[in-house]
Scaffold this motif. Structure first.
Motif, PDB file in Angstrom:
ATOM      1  N   SER A   2       0.825  -1.194   0.000  1.00 41.44           N
ATOM      2  CA  SER A   2       0.000   0.000   0.000  1.00 41.44           C
ATOM      3  C   SER A   2       0.868   1.257   0.000  1.00 41.44           C
ATOM      4  CB  SER A   2      -0.917   0.011   1.234  1.00 41.44           C
ATOM      5  OG  SER A   2      -0.155  -0.001   2.414  1.00 41.44           O
ATOM      6  N   GLU A   3       0.318   2.322  -0.581  1.00 41.49           N
ATOM      7  CA  GLU A   3       1.034   3.581  -0.663  1.00 41.49           C
ATOM      8  C   GLU A   3       1.110   4.223   0.725  1.00 41.49           C
ATOM      9  OE1 GLU A   3       0.525   7.943  -2.830  1.00 41.49           O
ATOM     10  OE2 GLU A   3      -0.824   6.276  -3.302  1.00 41.49           O
ATOM     11  N   LYS A   4       2.268   4.755   1.069  1.00 40.45           N
ATOM     12  CA  LYS A   4       2.428   5.410   2.361  1.00 40.45           C
ATOM     13  C   LYS A   4       1.743   6.764   2.317  1.00 40.45           C
ATOM     14  CE  LYS A   4       5.814   6.695   5.864  1.00 40.45           C
ATOM     15  NZ  LYS A   4       7.247   6.723   6.239  1.00 40.45           N
ATOM     16  N   LEU A   5       0.884   7.024   3.309  1.00 38.38           N
ATOM     17  CA  LEU A   5       0.124   8.261   3.338  1.00 38.38           C
ATOM     18  C   LEU A   5       0.890   9.343   4.097  1.00 38.38           C
ATOM     19  CD1 LEU A   5      -3.312   6.615   4.111  1.00 38.38           C
ATOM     20  CD2 LEU A   5      -2.644   7.636   1.946  1.00 38.38           C
ATOM     21  N   GLU A   6       0.733  10.573   3.626  1.00 33.94           N
ATOM     22  CA  GLU A   6       1.428  11.695   4.252  1.00 33.94           C
ATOM     23  C   GLU A   6       0.765  12.062   5.568  1.00 33.94           C
ATOM     24  OE1 GLU A   6       2.621  16.345   3.233  1.00 33.94           O
ATOM     25  OE2 GLU A   6       1.715  15.055   1.696  1.00 33.94           O
ATOM     26  N   LEU A   7       1.580  12.280   6.609  1.00 34.14           N
ATOM     27  CA  LEU A   7       1.082  12.637   7.932  1.00 34.14           C
ATOM     28  C   LEU A   7       0.358  13.985   7.870  1.00 34.14           C
ATOM     29  CD1 LEU A   7       1.418  11.348  10.845  1.00 34.14           C
ATOM     30  CD2 LEU A   7       3.165  13.092  11.217  1.00 34.14           C
ATOM     31  N   LEU A   8      -0.815  14.039   8.477  1.00 33.52           N
ATOM     32  CA  LEU A   8      -1.598  15.273   8.490  1.00 33.52           C
ATOM     33  C   LEU A   8      -1.191  16.128   9.688  1.00 33.52           C
ATOM     34  CD1 LEU A   8      -4.020  16.869   7.269  1.00 33.52           C
ATOM     35  CD2 LEU A   8      -5.441  15.740   8.983  1.00 33.52           C
ATOM     36  N   HIS A   9      -0.830  17.373   9.430  1.00 28.70           N
ATOM     37  CA  HIS A   9      -0.437  18.300  10.489  1.00 28.70           C
ATOM     38  C   HIS A   9      -1.600  19.221  10.832  1.00 28.70           C
ATOM     39  CE1 HIS A   9       3.704  17.074   9.889  1.00 28.70           C
ATOM     40  NE2 HIS A   9       3.582  17.320   8.593  1.00 28.70           N
ATOM     41  N   THR A  10      -1.844  19.413  12.114  1.00 25.60           N
ATOM     42  CA  THR A  10      -2.855  20.371  12.550  1.00 25.60           C
ATOM     43  C   THR A  10      -2.607  20.761  14.002  1.00 25.60           C
ATOM     44  OG1 THR A  10      -5.220  20.783  12.923  1.00 25.60           O
ATOM     45  CG2 THR A  10      -4.456  18.507  13.181  1.00 25.60           C
ATOM     46  N   TYR A  20      -9.040   2.413  20.508  1.00 19.95           N
ATOM     47  CA  TYR A  20      -8.701   1.793  19.220  1.00 19.95           C
ATOM     48  C   TYR A  20      -8.740   2.828  18.096  1.00 19.95           C
ATOM     49  CZ  TYR A  20      -9.114  -2.639  21.675  1.00 19.95           C
ATOM     50  OH  TYR A  20      -8.934  -3.677  22.561  1.00 19.95           O
ATOM     51  N   ASP A  21      -9.679   3.774  18.205  1.00 26.47           N
ATOM     52  CA  ASP A  21      -9.703   4.886  17.240  1.00 26.47           C
ATOM     53  C   ASP A  21      -8.426   5.713  17.366  1.00 26.47           C
ATOM     54  OD1 ASP A  21     -12.326   4.151  16.542  1.00 26.47           O
ATOM     55  OD2 ASP A  21     -13.181   5.444  18.079  1.00 26.47           O
ATOM     56  N   ALA A  22      -8.038   5.999  18.617  1.00 21.95           N
ATOM     57  CA  ALA A  22      -6.839   6.811  18.858  1.00 21.95           C
ATOM     58  C   ALA A  22      -5.591   6.130  18.321  1.00 21.95           C
ATOM     59  CB  ALA A  22      -6.692   7.086  20.354  1.00 21.95           C
ATOM     60  N   THR A  29      -1.818  11.307  11.857  1.00 21.91           N
ATOM     61  CA  THR A  29      -1.737  12.732  12.146  1.00 21.91           C
ATOM     62  C   THR A  29      -0.871  12.974  13.377  1.00 21.91           C
ATOM     63  OG1 THR A  29      -3.023  14.712  12.744  1.00 21.91           O
ATOM     64  CG2 THR A  29      -3.885  12.596  13.485  1.00 21.91           C
ATOM     65  N   ASP A  30      -0.267  14.163  13.455  1.00 21.50           N
ATOM     66  CA  ASP A  30       0.504  14.527  14.641  1.00 21.50           C
ATOM     67  C   ASP A  30      -0.331  15.345  15.617  1.00 21.50           C
ATOM     68  OD1 ASP A  30       0.292  16.945  13.338  1.00 21.50           O
ATOM     69  OD2 ASP A  30       2.433  17.229  13.025  1.00 21.50           O
ATOM     70  N   LEU A 128     -10.955  20.246   7.784  1.00 15.99           N
ATOM     71  CA  LEU A 128     -10.011  21.331   8.051  1.00 15.99           C
ATOM     72  C   LEU A 128      -9.967  22.363   6.940  1.00 15.99           C
ATOM     73  CD1 LEU A 128      -7.106  19.190   9.519  1.00 15.99           C
ATOM     74  CD2 LEU A 128      -8.415  20.917  10.761  1.00 15.99           C
ATOM     75  N   GLY A 129     -10.280  21.937   5.711  1.00 18.96           N
ATOM     76  CA  GLY A 129     -10.254  22.881   4.591  1.00 18.96           C
ATOM     77  C   GLY A 129      -8.867  23.467   4.400  1.00 18.96           C
ATOM     78  N   GLU A 130      -8.781  24.799   4.389  1.00 23.02           N
ATOM     79  CA  GLU A 130      -7.500  25.476   4.151  1.00 23.02           C
ATOM     80  C   GLU A 130      -6.507  25.271   5.289  1.00 23.02           C
ATOM     81  OE1 GLU A 130      -8.230  29.555   3.340  1.00 23.02           O
ATOM     82  OE2 GLU A 130      -9.245  29.186   1.440  1.00 23.02           O
ATOM     83  N   GLU A 131      -7.003  24.849   6.454  1.00 14.87           N
ATOM     84  CA  GLU A 131      -6.099  24.600   7.586  1.00 14.87           C
ATOM     85  C   GLU A 131      -5.280  23.328   7.394  1.00 14.87           C
ATOM     86  OE1 GLU A 131      -7.787  24.520  11.493  1.00 14.87           O
ATOM     87  OE2 GLU A 131      -9.299  26.010  10.971  1.00 14.87           O
ATOM     88  N   ALA A 132      -5.771  22.413   6.579  1.00 14.26           N
ATOM     89  CA  ALA A 132      -5.141  21.100   6.445  1.00 14.26           C
ATOM     90  C   ALA A 132      -3.684  21.225   6.026  1.00 14.26           C
ATOM     91  CB  ALA A 132      -5.897  20.244   5.432  1.00 14.26           C
ATOM     92  N   GLY A 133      -2.806  20.550   6.761  1.00 14.65           N
ATOM     93  CA  GLY A 133      -1.401  20.518   6.407  1.00 14.65           C
ATOM     94  C   GLY A 133      -0.574  21.653   6.974  1.00 14.65           C
ATOM     95  N   ILE A 134      -1.233  22.624   7.612  1.00 15.24           N
ATOM     96  CA  ILE A 134      -0.471  23.722   8.204  1.00 15.24           C
ATOM     97  C   ILE A 134       0.201  23.220   9.477  1.00 15.24           C
ATOM     98  CG2 ILE A 134      -0.624  26.003   9.278  1.00 15.24           C
ATOM     99  CD1 ILE A 134      -3.007  26.586   7.468  1.00 15.24           C
ATOM    100  N   ALA A 135       1.486  23.430   9.585  1.00 16.84           N
ATOM    101  CA  ALA A 135       2.230  22.942  10.746  1.00 16.84           C
ATOM    102  C   ALA A 135       1.752  23.651  12.010  1.00 16.84           C
ATOM    103  CB  ALA A 135       3.723  23.178  10.557  1.00 16.84           C
TER     104      ALA A 135
END
Length: 205
Positions: A2-10, A20-22, A29-30, A128-135
């Motif tokens: 499977s393709e490695k997914l990019e960690l979501l920053h928020t 189990y969800d956590a 995500t971080d 998150l919309g425009e917030e997604a990926g912002i460190a």
């Protein structure tokens, strides 16, 4: 493979129902992740207070199961902390059963833990919309660490459990926070200098 997914920053705090969800979300995500313990949030006044504090300081992302129970928890927390402090992330309603369970849930839908990683990440990005990926913004001053807890006598020393409980009660934080949750919550709410002074004064009394 499977393709490695990019960690979501928020910088927002991610609220999920159970451990189990956590565990599932921790590698996607971080974000700081806290639990409602299902409907346990209804009676846990300390955790309610923590959610309110973090909602006003950082904002929350709610990610609950797609069944009726999940939506009741979602509505309760939204009303608790204020709609303006929350973004809502929704996983699709997919029929199925998590591998660890002998029987499917009451409505036969997969919980957050059972939904594909890519779909969970998409749900978070959509919320998150425009917030997604912002460190996440780094707080001023240095970070509070596990070593600080030890040096303050809050972890790993004689009487540390009593001192930790006293401090958490004074700060209005849940006494059952794990060490990891505690460090994350303290870093969100206080600077090292603020807490160093506060705990010193509190533990004198």
């Amino acid at each position: 493979m499977s393709e490695k997914l990019e960690l979501l920053h928020t910088d927002r705090v991610l609220i999920v129902e159970g451990k189990y969800d956590a565990a599932r979300l921790s590698h996607l995500t971080d974000a700081m992740i806290l639990l409602t313990d299902g409907f346990g949030i209804y009676k846990n006044k300390k955790r309610q207070q923590l959610f309110k504090q973090l909602a006003h300081k950082n904002g929350l992302i709610l990610l609950t199961d797609s069944d009726a129970a999940g939506f009741r928890i979602r509505t309760y927390i939204t009303n608790l902390v204020g709609e303006k402090n929350v973004v809502q992330a929704y996983v699709p309603a997919i029929h199925g059963k998590e591998k660890r369970k002998a029987q499917p849930g009451k409505e036969g839908l997969l919980g957050v833990e059972g939904v594909d990683d890519a779909l969970v990440l998409q749900a978070l990005r959509d919320a998150l919309g425009e917030e997604a990926g912002i460190a996440p913004a780094k707080p001023e001053g240095r970070q509070i660490t596990y070593t600080d807890l030890y040096e303050w006598g809050l972890s790993g020393t004689a009487g540390s459990a009593e001192r930790k409980t006293k401090l958490l009660c004074a700060l209005g934080l849940p006494p059952r926070l794990s060490k990891k949750e505690l460090v994350e919550a303290l870093n969100r709410l206080y600077s090292y200098e603020q807490l160093d002074e506060m705990q010193s004064e509190l533990l004198k009394t």
